[in-house]
Design a protein around this motif. Structure first.
Motif, PDB file in Angstrom:
ATOM      1  N   VAL A 102       0.846  -1.183   0.000  1.00  9.43           N
ATOM      2  CA  VAL A 102       0.000   0.000   0.000  1.00  9.43           C
ATOM      3  C   VAL A 102       0.885   1.238   0.000  1.00  9.43           C
ATOM      4  N   PHE A 103       0.533   2.187  -0.850  1.00 14.86           N
ATOM      5  CA  PHE A 103       1.255   3.447  -0.980  1.00 14.86           C
ATOM      6  C   PHE A 103       0.250   4.584  -0.795  1.00 14.86           C
ATOM      7  N   TYR A 104       0.681   5.673  -0.159  1.00 11.21           N
ATOM      8  CA  TYR A 104      -0.227   6.804   0.013  1.00 11.21           C
ATOM      9  C   TYR A 104       0.565   8.100   0.168  1.00 11.21           C
ATOM     10  N   VAL A 106      -3.976  -5.185  -8.707  1.00 19.13           N
ATOM     11  CA  VAL A 106      -3.516  -3.801  -8.601  1.00 19.13           C
ATOM     12  C   VAL A 106      -4.695  -2.866  -8.812  1.00 19.13           C
ATOM     13  N   TRP A 107      -4.936  -1.979  -7.831  1.00 24.30           N
ATOM     14  CA  TRP A 107      -6.102  -1.098  -7.924  1.00 24.30           C
ATOM     15  C   TRP A 107      -6.057  -0.216  -9.172  1.00 24.30           C
ATOM     16  N   SER A 108      -4.897   0.304  -9.525  1.00 23.35           N
ATOM     17  CA  SER A 108      -4.806   1.199 -10.670  1.00 23.35           C
ATOM     18  C   SER A 108      -4.992   0.467 -11.998  1.00 23.35           C
ATOM     19  N   PRO A 126       4.963   5.178 -11.770  1.00 21.53           N
ATOM     20  CA  PRO A 126       4.697   6.613 -11.691  1.00 21.53           C
ATOM     21  C   PRO A 126       3.285   6.932 -12.175  1.00 21.53           C
ATOM     22  N   GLY A 127       2.600   7.768 -11.449  1.00 24.42           N
ATOM     23  CA  GLY A 127       1.265   8.173 -11.849  1.00 24.42           C
ATOM     24  C   GLY A 127       0.182   7.156 -11.571  1.00 24.42           C
TER      25      GLY A 127
END
Length: 232
Positions: free
Chosen positions: A116-118, A205-207, A222-223
């Motif tokens: 998790v990244f935020y 992956v959510w993205s 990135p992004g």
């Protein structure tokens, strides 16, 4: 306690995922953080259950692929992540397991768990890899970080016949100054491991973006961060 939503449907589609947005619900009291998801508001789930949110290795997205429902809550000090993962067998890596020595891959990614990244406002990006343990706890490591550089985060896990639950309180400086309605940036990546493998089988992956899991390590694209609105 909010009733859990019905399990997500497994979706195979050729369309690209929409721009990722979600909501985090504010809590008056912290959840129990014992692997039960008690105390979480689960009314705004993030579903990871389709092939365009799956990075594969050898095998494509299919009937045996893991699925995940993710829940984000918040208060003035923490972002709370709850996770329900459906899979036939949960593969737990012990903290004292011998090193895998797989090129530059951190060993932690080759087990069931979540990255998790935020980011809050203009602050630095924060990342953790969190894994369940056999005794109902969690192991957490910062990203980037040293292979044995574990940190103590409040959380818990539970493992059952159909998968596992994991919850963790993520320290989140800056939340105390944000009013409801503000947005933060988040990415969630669920690693899928199988008992007959040395390397992970894939990654939800959510993205989205699909593709292959090889050579990605524990890095984020990135992004790739999605927008999460902080709701009362």
């Amino acid at each position: 306690v909010a009733a859990p939503p019905p399990p997500p449907k497994r979706i195979v589609t050729s369309e690209r995922p929409e721009r990722i947005v979600a909501a985090a619900l504010r809590l008056e009291h912290p959840p129990t953080l014992d692997g039960s998801l008690d105390g979480f508001d689960r009314s705004e789930p993030i579903e990871l259950a389709d092939e365009l949110r799956y990075r594969r290795s050898e095998e494509p997205f299919g009937a045996e692929t893991a699925m995940a429902s993710c829940y984000l809550n918040w208060d003035e000090q923490h972002l709370y992540l709850g996770l329900e993962v459906t899979k036939p067998e949960v593969v737990v890596r012990a903290a004292d397991a011998p090193p895998l020595e797989l090129d530059n891959d951190p060993d932690d990614i080759h087990a069931d768990g979540v990255q998790v990244f935020y980011r809050v406002g203009g602050r630095d990006l924060v990342g953790y890899l969190v894994r369940p343990t056999d005794d109902g706890g969690i192991l957490a490591r910062p990203i980037p970080g040293e292979p044995m550089g574990l940190v103590q985060l409040a959380g818990g896990s539970s493992i059952g016949e159909e998968g596992y639950r994991l919850e963790v309180a993520l320290p989140c400086a800056g939340l105390e100054s944000l009013p409801p309605g503000s947005t933060i940036e988040v990415e969630i990546m669920v690693n899928e491991m199988r008992a007959d493998r040395i390397r992970r089988a894939g990654q939800l992956v959510w993205s989205g973006r699909g593709g292959w899991v090889y050579l990605r390590g524990d890095r984020i694209e990135p992004g790739a961060l999605g927008q999460v609105e902080l709701l009362e």
